[in-house]
Enzyme design. Structure first.
Site, PDB file in Angstrom:
ATOM      1  N   ALA A   1       0.838  -0.919   0.248  1.00 54.41           N
ATOM      2  CA  ALA A   1       0.065   0.634   0.269  1.00 54.41           C
ATOM      3  C   ALA A   1       0.759   1.152  -0.297  1.00 54.41           C
ATOM      4  O   ALA A   1       2.235   1.200   0.523  1.00 54.41           O
ATOM      5  CB  ALA A   1      -0.946  -0.178   1.701  1.00 54.41           C
ATOM      6  N   HIS A   2      -0.099   2.298  -0.536  1.00 56.15           N
ATOM      7  CA  HIS A   2       0.769   3.536  -0.383  1.00 56.15           C
ATOM      8  C   HIS A   2       0.449   4.377   0.737  1.00 56.15           C
ATOM      9  O   HIS A   2      -1.210   4.203   1.571  1.00 56.15           O
ATOM     10  CB  HIS A   2       1.053   4.621  -1.727  1.00 56.15           C
ATOM     11  N   ARG A   3       0.914   5.232   2.019  1.00 55.30           N
ATOM     12  CA  ARG A   3       1.039   6.068   2.617  1.00 55.30           C
ATOM     13  C   ARG A   3      -0.215   7.329   2.530  1.00 55.30           C
ATOM     14  O   ARG A   3      -0.540   7.443   3.360  1.00 55.30           O
ATOM     15  CB  ARG A   3       2.163   6.578   3.438  1.00 55.30           C
TER      16      ARG A   3
END
Length: 381
Positions: A226-228
């Site tokens: 995932a991306h923050r």
């Protein structure tokens, strides 16, 4: 004639970080003279795999250079290096702090005979601070920079990036520093000392993670693929492989919902805005994955491309190096090594319109240019 043609670089570095910097300078036309110890040379010459008895990794990041074998502990070697440094533009080294000074070739000593010299140094932890005297490798500084702590699945041990990110980052930062010092020299007429560390170079790449700490005071959790700050923005499994999808931008998200024939997702309060999707990314991935597994990668990539949504296949390295875009941009070029024969190597990523870089010569054999370079010391000006 590359942008850096006419510049002379004495590259005393070994392994990857310093030589990578030297490669970048050489690719754009600088005359990079690799100074190596007689008998063995750079230890990277012993790094597998080998082609015709020559190290393939060494040949990749030491192309476009000349090699001079010098014993810097002997009086003759010291005299020859001092003569070369007197007219050189740049020195690059990646020894522990103080090593070059003990040999009589620290910045102060060389600047005394060549005030225009730009002296670039890479070390594990920097020239100052409590860790100054420690040795540092890419592995060690990946761990100490925080990068390992956020790599890999959410559960499990820390993961080392399989690429030598600390080394490559340090080489690139040193190149930027050297070019900055070169511009300053145009104004002042004087060189200067430029130093970077593996630790700081790796740390500087954690931009999202540092922002999280500075904003919240808490350590950033490991979130796997995932991306923050963006969602959906990660790898997804299809019926026959894996693709990447970057559809966090609201217009892209709406188009993705249409492609999946799932308009209800656009109205779901868990997924309505990017911030909602980030907060509920695990649930979103589960829903999207169920849709994407119904068709193969080619189907989805064609649909995503038609909608203008950034996406792509997940390629193995051999596939990436034969990708038509990579080949069209000349990122794989051929050269001929005197021992290894015809070889493929990377092209030059930075494309200059008027003074393009290129691969003009293969990596040198140990000491291949010693006589040639040392003879130039005694040539009349």
């Amino acid at each position: 004639m590359g942008a850096l043609s006419g510049l002379v670089v004495l590259d005393l570095s070994c392994h990857l970080s310093g030589p990578y910097c030297g490669m970048l300078l050489a690719d754009h036309g600088a005359d990079v003279i690799k100074i190596e110890r007689p008998g063995g040379g750079d230890e990277a010459r012993g790094m597998p795999p080998f082609v015709g008895g020559e190290s393939a990794p060494f040949m990749l990041w030491n192309r476009n250079k000349r090699s001079v074998a010098l014993d810097l502990k002997s009086e003759d070697g010291k005299a020859a290096f001092r003569a070369l440094a007197r007219t050189a533009d740049i020195v690059v080294e990646n020894f522990r702090p103080g090593t070059m000074a003990r040999l009589g070739f620290g910045y102060e000593e060389l600047a005394a005979i060549n005030p225009r010299l730009i002296y670039g140094a890479i070390s594990g932890f920097g020239q100052t601070g409590p860790y100054r005297d420690r040795g540092g490798f890419d592995l060690v500084t990946q761990g100490m920079s925080g990068l390992m702590s956020v790599c890999g699945p959410a559960d499990g041990p820390p993961h080392r990036l399989p690429i030598a990110i600390s080394d490559v980052a340090a080489g690139m930062h040193l190149c930027v520093g050297i070019l900055s010092a070169l511009e300053a020299r145009h104004r002042t007429g004087k060189g200067q000392f430029v130093e970077v560390s593996l630790l700081e170079s790796a740390l500087s790449y954690g931009v999202y993670e540092a922002a999280h700490v500075f904003a919240t005071g808490e350590k950033p959790p490991r979130i796997g693929q995932a991306h923050r700050g963006s969602s959906p923005y990660q790898v997804f499994e299809t019926a026959d492989g894996w693709i990447t999808v970057g559809a966090a931008q609201q217009s892209f998200w709406m188009s993705l919902c249409a492609i999946l024939d799932a308009p209800e997702l656009a109205e779901d309060p868990r997924f309505r805005e990017n911030s909602d999707r980030v907060a509920n990314n695990a649930e979103l991935v589960e829903v999207l994955s169920a849709h994407l597994r119904k068709q193969g990668s080619a189907h989805w990539l064609a649909a995503l491309d038609a909608a203008g949504i950034p996406a792509g296949p997940v390629l193995d390295f051999d596939e990436a190096l034969s990708d038509p875009q990579v080949l069209a941009r000349e990122m794989v070029v051929e050269t001929t090594h005197p021992k290894a024969g015809p070889m493929r190597t990377f092209g030059v990523p930075a494309k200059l319109s008027m003074t393009p870089g290129g691969v003009a010569r293969p990596a040198p054999a140990l000491g291949e240019h010693t006589d040639e370079v040392l003879a130039s010391i005694n040539e009349p000006a």
